[in-house]
Design a protein around this motif. Structure first.
Motif, PDB file in Angstrom:
ATOM      1  N   ILE A 221       4.856  23.118  11.303  1.00  0.00           N
ATOM      2  CA  ILE A 221       3.726  24.007  11.063  1.00  0.00           C
ATOM      3  C   ILE A 221       4.002  25.304  11.794  1.00  0.00           C
ATOM      4  O   ILE A 221       4.585  25.301  12.884  1.00  0.00           O
ATOM      5  N   ASP A 222       3.633  26.409  11.170  1.00  0.00           N
ATOM      6  CA  ASP A 222       3.902  27.713  11.782  1.00  0.00           C
ATOM      7  C   ASP A 222       3.346  27.777  13.202  1.00  0.00           C
ATOM      8  O   ASP A 222       2.200  27.383  13.442  1.00  0.00           O
ATOM      9  N   PRO A 223       4.142  28.283  14.141  1.00  0.00           N
ATOM     10  CA  PRO A 223       3.723  28.317  15.544  1.00  0.00           C
ATOM     11  C   PRO A 223       2.439  29.110  15.789  1.00  0.00           C
ATOM     12  O   PRO A 223       1.703  28.808  16.715  1.00  0.00           O
ATOM     13  N   PHE A 224       2.151  30.113  14.943  1.00  0.00           N
ATOM     14  CA  PHE A 224       0.968  30.929  15.214  1.00  0.00           C
ATOM     15  C   PHE A 224      -0.330  30.145  15.090  1.00  0.00           C
ATOM     16  O   PHE A 224      -1.366  30.580  15.572  1.00  0.00           O
ATOM     17  N   THR A 225      -0.300  28.956  14.489  1.00  0.00           N
ATOM     18  CA  THR A 225      -1.525  28.155  14.405  1.00  0.00           C
ATOM     19  C   THR A 225      -1.833  27.485  15.735  1.00  0.00           C
ATOM     20  O   THR A 225      -2.956  27.075  15.976  1.00  0.00           O
ATOM     21  N   GLY A 226      -0.811  27.323  16.573  1.00  0.00           N
ATOM     22  CA  GLY A 226      -1.018  26.715  17.884  1.00  0.00           C
ATOM     23  C   GLY A 226      -1.245  25.216  17.831  1.00  0.00           C
ATOM     24  O   GLY A 226      -1.722  24.630  18.793  1.00  0.00           O
ATOM     25  N   SER A 227      -0.887  24.574  16.725  1.00  0.00           N
ATOM     26  CA  SER A 227      -1.179  23.141  16.628  1.00  0.00           C
ATOM     27  C   SER A 227       0.066  22.271  16.494  1.00  0.00           C
ATOM     28  O   SER A 227      -0.043  21.096  16.176  1.00  0.00           O
ATOM     29  N   GLY A 228       1.240  22.806  16.774  1.00  0.00           N
ATOM     30  CA  GLY A 228       2.468  22.020  16.661  1.00  0.00           C
ATOM     31  C   GLY A 228       2.513  20.843  17.621  1.00  0.00           C
ATOM     32  O   GLY A 228       2.832  19.722  17.240  1.00  0.00           O
ATOM     33  N   ILE A 229       2.170  21.076  18.875  1.00  0.00           N
ATOM     34  CA  ILE A 229       2.171  19.996  19.864  1.00  0.00           C
ATOM     35  C   ILE A 229       1.092  18.982  19.527  1.00  0.00           C
ATOM     36  O   ILE A 229       1.304  17.770  19.610  1.00  0.00           O
ATOM     37  N   LEU A 230      -0.065  19.480  19.100  1.00  0.00           N
ATOM     38  CA  LEU A 230      -1.150  18.586  18.696  1.00  0.00           C
ATOM     39  C   LEU A 230      -0.698  17.684  17.551  1.00  0.00           C
ATOM     40  O   LEU A 230      -0.912  16.469  17.585  1.00  0.00           O
ATOM     41  N   MET A 231      -0.023  18.256  16.544  1.00  0.00           N
ATOM     42  CA  MET A 231       0.461  17.445  15.423  1.00  0.00           C
ATOM     43  C   MET A 231       1.505  16.439  15.885  1.00  0.00           C
ATOM     44  O   MET A 231       1.551  15.315  15.385  1.00  0.00           O
TER      45      MET A 231
ATOM     46  N   SER B 208     -17.245  35.350  13.952  1.00  0.00           N
ATOM     47  CA  SER B 208     -16.890  34.163  14.737  1.00  0.00           C
ATOM     48  C   SER B 208     -16.891  32.930  13.838  1.00  0.00           C
ATOM     49  O   SER B 208     -16.119  31.993  14.070  1.00  0.00           O
ATOM     50  N   HIS B 209     -17.730  32.926  12.806  1.00  0.00           N
ATOM     51  CA  HIS B 209     -17.752  31.796  11.863  1.00  0.00           C
ATOM     52  C   HIS B 209     -16.396  31.679  11.153  1.00  0.00           C
ATOM     53  O   HIS B 209     -15.848  30.582  11.041  1.00  0.00           O
ATOM     54  N   PHE B 210     -15.839  32.806  10.692  1.00  0.00           N
ATOM     55  CA  PHE B 210     -14.530  32.797  10.033  1.00  0.00           C
ATOM     56  C   PHE B 210     -13.451  32.292  10.983  1.00  0.00           C
ATOM     57  O   PHE B 210     -12.619  31.472  10.611  1.00  0.00           O
ATOM     58  N   ARG B 211     -13.486  32.762  12.233  1.00  0.00           N
ATOM     59  CA  ARG B 211     -12.491  32.316  13.217  1.00  0.00           C
ATOM     60  C   ARG B 211     -12.588  30.810  13.456  1.00  0.00           C
ATOM     61  O   ARG B 211     -11.579  30.117  13.516  1.00  0.00           O
ATOM     62  N   ARG B 212     -13.808  30.301  13.594  1.00  0.00           N
ATOM     63  CA  ARG B 212     -13.996  28.862  13.809  1.00  0.00           C
ATOM     64  C   ARG B 212     -13.499  28.063  12.609  1.00  0.00           C
ATOM     65  O   ARG B 212     -12.838  27.034  12.770  1.00  0.00           O
ATOM     66  N   GLN B 213     -13.822  28.515  11.405  1.00  0.00           N
ATOM     67  CA  GLN B 213     -13.388  27.804  10.200  1.00  0.00           C
ATOM     68  C   GLN B 213     -11.858  27.799  10.094  1.00  0.00           C
ATOM     69  O   GLN B 213     -11.259  26.795   9.723  1.00  0.00           O
ATOM     70  N   LEU B 214     -11.246  28.918  10.402  1.00  0.00           N
ATOM     71  CA  LEU B 214      -9.789  29.020  10.347  1.00  0.00           C
ATOM     72  C   LEU B 214      -9.138  28.097  11.375  1.00  0.00           C
ATOM     73  O   LEU B 214      -8.189  27.376  11.068  1.00  0.00           O
ATOM     74  N   ALA B 215      -9.680  28.080  12.585  1.00  0.00           N
ATOM     75  CA  ALA B 215      -9.157  27.182  13.626  1.00  0.00           C
ATOM     76  C   ALA B 215      -9.348  25.732  13.222  1.00  0.00           C
ATOM     77  O   ALA B 215      -8.447  24.906  13.386  1.00  0.00           O
ATOM     78  N   ARG B 216     -10.500  25.409  12.673  1.00  0.00           N
ATOM     79  CA  ARG B 216     -10.767  24.039  12.248  1.00  0.00           C
ATOM     80  C   ARG B 216      -9.797  23.615  11.137  1.00  0.00           C
ATOM     81  O   ARG B 216      -9.297  22.501  11.122  1.00  0.00           O
ATOM     82  N   ALA B 217      -9.514  24.534  10.216  1.00  0.00           N
ATOM     83  CA  ALA B 217      -8.630  24.218   9.087  1.00  0.00           C
ATOM     84  C   ALA B 217      -7.191  23.952   9.518  1.00  0.00           C
ATOM     85  O   ALA B 217      -6.464  23.232   8.846  1.00  0.00           O
TER      86      ALA B 217
ATOM     87  N   HIS C 177      -6.378  22.838  12.757  1.00  0.00           N
ATOM     88  CA  HIS C 177      -6.327  21.937  13.907  1.00  0.00           C
ATOM     89  C   HIS C 177      -7.068  20.625  13.717  1.00  0.00           C
ATOM     90  O   HIS C 177      -6.837  19.690  14.453  1.00  0.00           O
ATOM     91  N   GLN C 178      -7.987  20.573  12.779  1.00  0.00           N
ATOM     92  CA  GLN C 178      -8.817  19.382  12.645  1.00  0.00           C
ATOM     93  C   GLN C 178      -7.982  18.168  12.279  1.00  0.00           C
ATOM     94  O   GLN C 178      -7.087  18.227  11.474  1.00  0.00           O
ATOM     95  N   SER C 179      -8.341  17.062  12.862  1.00  0.00           N
ATOM     96  CA  SER C 179      -7.599  15.824  12.671  1.00  0.00           C
ATOM     97  C   SER C 179      -8.488  14.752  12.084  1.00  0.00           C
ATOM     98  O   SER C 179      -9.672  14.676  12.383  1.00  0.00           O
ATOM     99  N   SER C 180      -7.879  13.903  11.248  1.00  0.00           N
ATOM    100  CA  SER C 180      -8.598  12.724  10.772  1.00  0.00           C
ATOM    101  C   SER C 180      -8.158  11.499  11.556  1.00  0.00           C
ATOM    102  O   SER C 180      -8.602  10.399  11.302  1.00  0.00           O
ATOM    103  N   VAL C 181      -7.243  11.708  12.517  1.00  0.00           N
ATOM    104  CA  VAL C 181      -6.797  10.619  13.377  1.00  0.00           C
ATOM    105  C   VAL C 181      -7.864  10.392  14.428  1.00  0.00           C
ATOM    106  O   VAL C 181      -8.325  11.337  15.063  1.00  0.00           O
ATOM    107  N   PRO C 182      -8.307   9.163  14.642  1.00  0.00           N
ATOM    108  CA  PRO C 182      -9.327   8.909  15.663  1.00  0.00           C
ATOM    109  C   PRO C 182      -8.873   9.434  17.019  1.00  0.00           C
ATOM    110  O   PRO C 182      -7.706   9.334  17.374  1.00  0.00           O
ATOM    111  N   SER C 183      -9.813   9.964  17.783  1.00  0.00           N
ATOM    112  CA  SER C 183      -9.450  10.542  19.073  1.00  0.00           C
ATOM    113  C   SER C 183      -9.369   9.506  20.193  1.00  0.00           C
ATOM    114  O   SER C 183      -8.946   9.807  21.278  1.00  0.00           O
ATOM    115  N   ALA C 184      -9.784   8.283  19.911  1.00  0.00           N
ATOM    116  CA  ALA C 184      -9.713   7.234  20.938  1.00  0.00           C
ATOM    117  C   ALA C 184      -8.253   6.922  21.230  1.00  0.00           C
ATOM    118  O   ALA C 184      -7.414   6.936  20.333  1.00  0.00           O
TER     119      ALA C 184
END
Length: 120
Positions: free
Chosen positions: A17-27, A96-105, A107-114
């Motif tokens: 995933i492109d580094p500018f999303t900031g979610s590579g480590i998370l993925m 701020s709504h656009f920024r939140r939606q973009l970040a959610r799109a 970074h959001q995970s369907s993997v349980p956080s437990a």
């Protein structure tokens, strides 16, 4: 997701995933968790189900990350269209709504956080 049948790829080995999303480590962390959750039910009979396990993981990986990767790809394309990139930057600056939606799109995970219990 896997270079060979029967292998499970995680992190950048599975997809990039492109580094500018900031979610590579998370993925990477989430895909490791996803691999562990996929493997756990098969531990008692792993030798007979490696290929089935690999297919199951590939489907789970796609379900978990496909939308995020698609959004990042669209953002990458938009970044190279000057008018579109400028509009997105301006919109990000005022909404701020656009920024939140973009970040959610991206970074959001369907993997349980437990936390996943250790495999035994």
């Amino acid at each position: 997701v896997s270079p060979e049948p029967g292998l499970l790829s995680i992190g950048d080995a599975a997809s990039f995933i492109d580094p500018f999303t900031g979610s590579g480590i998370l993925m990477a962390l989430e895909s490791g968790q996803l691999a562990a959750e996929t493997i756990k039910p098969h531990l008692g009979h792993l030798s007979e189900s490696v290929f089935a396990l690999s297919r199951e993981y590939a489907l789970a990986y796609s379900k978990t990350f496909q939308s995020r990767l698609r959004t990042a790809g669209l953002l990458r394309c938009a970044a190279f269209v000057p008018g579109l990139a400028g509009a997105a930057i301006r919109l990000s600056g005022v909404s701020s709504h656009f920024r939140r939606q973009l970040a959610r799109a991206t970074h959001q995970s369907s993997v349980p956080s437990a936390p996943v219990s250790p495999i035994r």
